[in-house]
Design a protein around this motif. Sequence first.
Motif, short mmCIF file in Angstrom:
data_model
loop_
_atom_site.label_atom_id
_atom_site.label_comp_id
_atom_site.label_asym_id
_atom_site.label_seq_id
_atom_site.Cartn_x
_atom_site.Cartn_y
_atom_site.Cartn_z
N TRP A 430 0.87 -1.18 0.00
CA TRP A 430 0.00 0.00 0.00
C TRP A 430 0.90 1.23 0.00
N TRP A 439 -1.63 9.40 9.55
CA TRP A 439 -2.37 8.16 9.41
C TRP A 439 -3.23 7.93 10.65
N ALA A 446 -5.95 3.82 8.05
CA ALA A 446 -4.73 3.21 7.54
C ALA A 446 -4.37 1.94 8.31
N ALA A 450 -3.36 -1.66 6.99
CA ALA A 450 -1.93 -1.94 7.08
C ALA A 450 -1.65 -3.32 7.65
N ASP A 455 3.45 -4.30 3.42
CA ASP A 455 4.05 -3.05 3.89
C ASP A 455 3.19 -1.89 3.42
N MET A 456 2.92 -0.94 4.30
CA MET A 456 2.29 0.32 3.91
C MET A 456 3.39 1.37 3.92
#
Length: 473
Positions: A430, A439, A446, A450, A455-456
């Motif tokens: 993301w 966030w 988020a 997440a 991985d964000m």
Amino acid sequence: MSDQLSQVLAEGPPPVHGFLQRVLDFVAALRRAGVSATQSEAIDAVRTIRHLDLLDREQLREALAATCITTQTHRRAFDDLFELYFPAREADIDDTPSVTDGPEGQGQSDPDEYLRDLIDQLMEGGDESIRQYAREAVDRFGRVEGRDGGVSYFQYKVFRAVDLAQILRDLLSRRVEDEDQTTPLQERLWRDEFEARLRTFQQEVESEIRRRAAAQRGVDQVADRMTRPPVEELDFFHLSAEDQAQLRSQVRPLARKLATRVAVKRRHGKDGRLDVRKTVRRSLSTGGVPFEPTFKPRRPHKPELFVICDVSGSVASFARFTLMLVHTLQEQFSKVRSFAFIDTLDEVTSLFDQSDATEAIKRMMVEAELVWLDGHSDYGHSLEKFHADHARDVTPRSTVIILGDARNNYRQANAWVLQDLAKRARHVYWLNPEPIQFWDTGDSIAASYARYVEDMVEVRNLKQLARFVERIA
């Protein structure tokens, strides 16, 4: 080691003064501004000086540019700093924008008379007269009442009093009045000429304000505060029309560079799994001890890429440049499929098959069915639609990338879709253009997404985006 040599080493290098020191300070300012001026380039800049006529500023400018910058995107920062460190004329300390107790321009002639004279000079042209009127504009209007403002605030004060758009209209109307008969081509040529003269005036005003501020506060302090980062490091959320045009021109060269880098990485990548048969056979020459293990050649694969983009509101520019970069790099992926959404999702891959990426994005905003209800971001509904229509196409060779700020307008998240995609795909990433500290504030969810992605990543500029694309390609 002799006593004389020990003394020289203890004292360090001799001090540098004058013009040479100014060149070194200029190179240091370039580095602080994000320009990759290395130590060897600084040495080349110093060596170049003896071959120049130092009274010719343009010759000095181009020589330093040739030795200190390696990409055109850094040229704007270079020119701004050059005007600051090598001004056409030095400012007196008391010749600076300062706090005044009375009205702006008090004790001077009528501002309307100044504007009329300025228009007369712009009609005639002449760079020297434009410079003189730029300095006078700073004298009249570049003062701040009640506080010591910054450089950008001084510029705002000047251009609030000197309306460049209105001046352009006045110039064009006067030119039309002076001519008996005009054609659209003539009007276009006049507009281009007057716009060029006004740009010169604007640049001279900005240079004059920086020069005076530097005389008052010090060159290094003003340089650190006024210099904008290179275009590839500009925040996607704060792009002007000019910045967007520059970024578009940088996408294709950046894609070529990334493609070359990825190809080299694949060619020289680590070997694959241990080849037991060859290792045992080779160990016979050393009494059965496998001193030299043999590995099977690695077969690097080109991943399948699914790109799911939120194209609503302020994140649209982020999605736009990501799609442009990814589709310019299509050869590095076995398959690229693109999906865009606002409150519903539609596949837009076919638009990129035939068109230039820039044109495809324009068509996407017109032709794709992206609005289902009210035109506000709905990640939950869009992800659910992707899962219903396309989840079966996601395989262990696939990499799924979601682009967006995860601000869902307090609607249903449907995070289970990402949980299922993570099981089907090789990777799920993301890319979030918002700063991490924002966030999970307001309507951002988020964290809900997440936990199901690999991985964000915070991606706020083209440089970070390029780094991520190189990582997954």
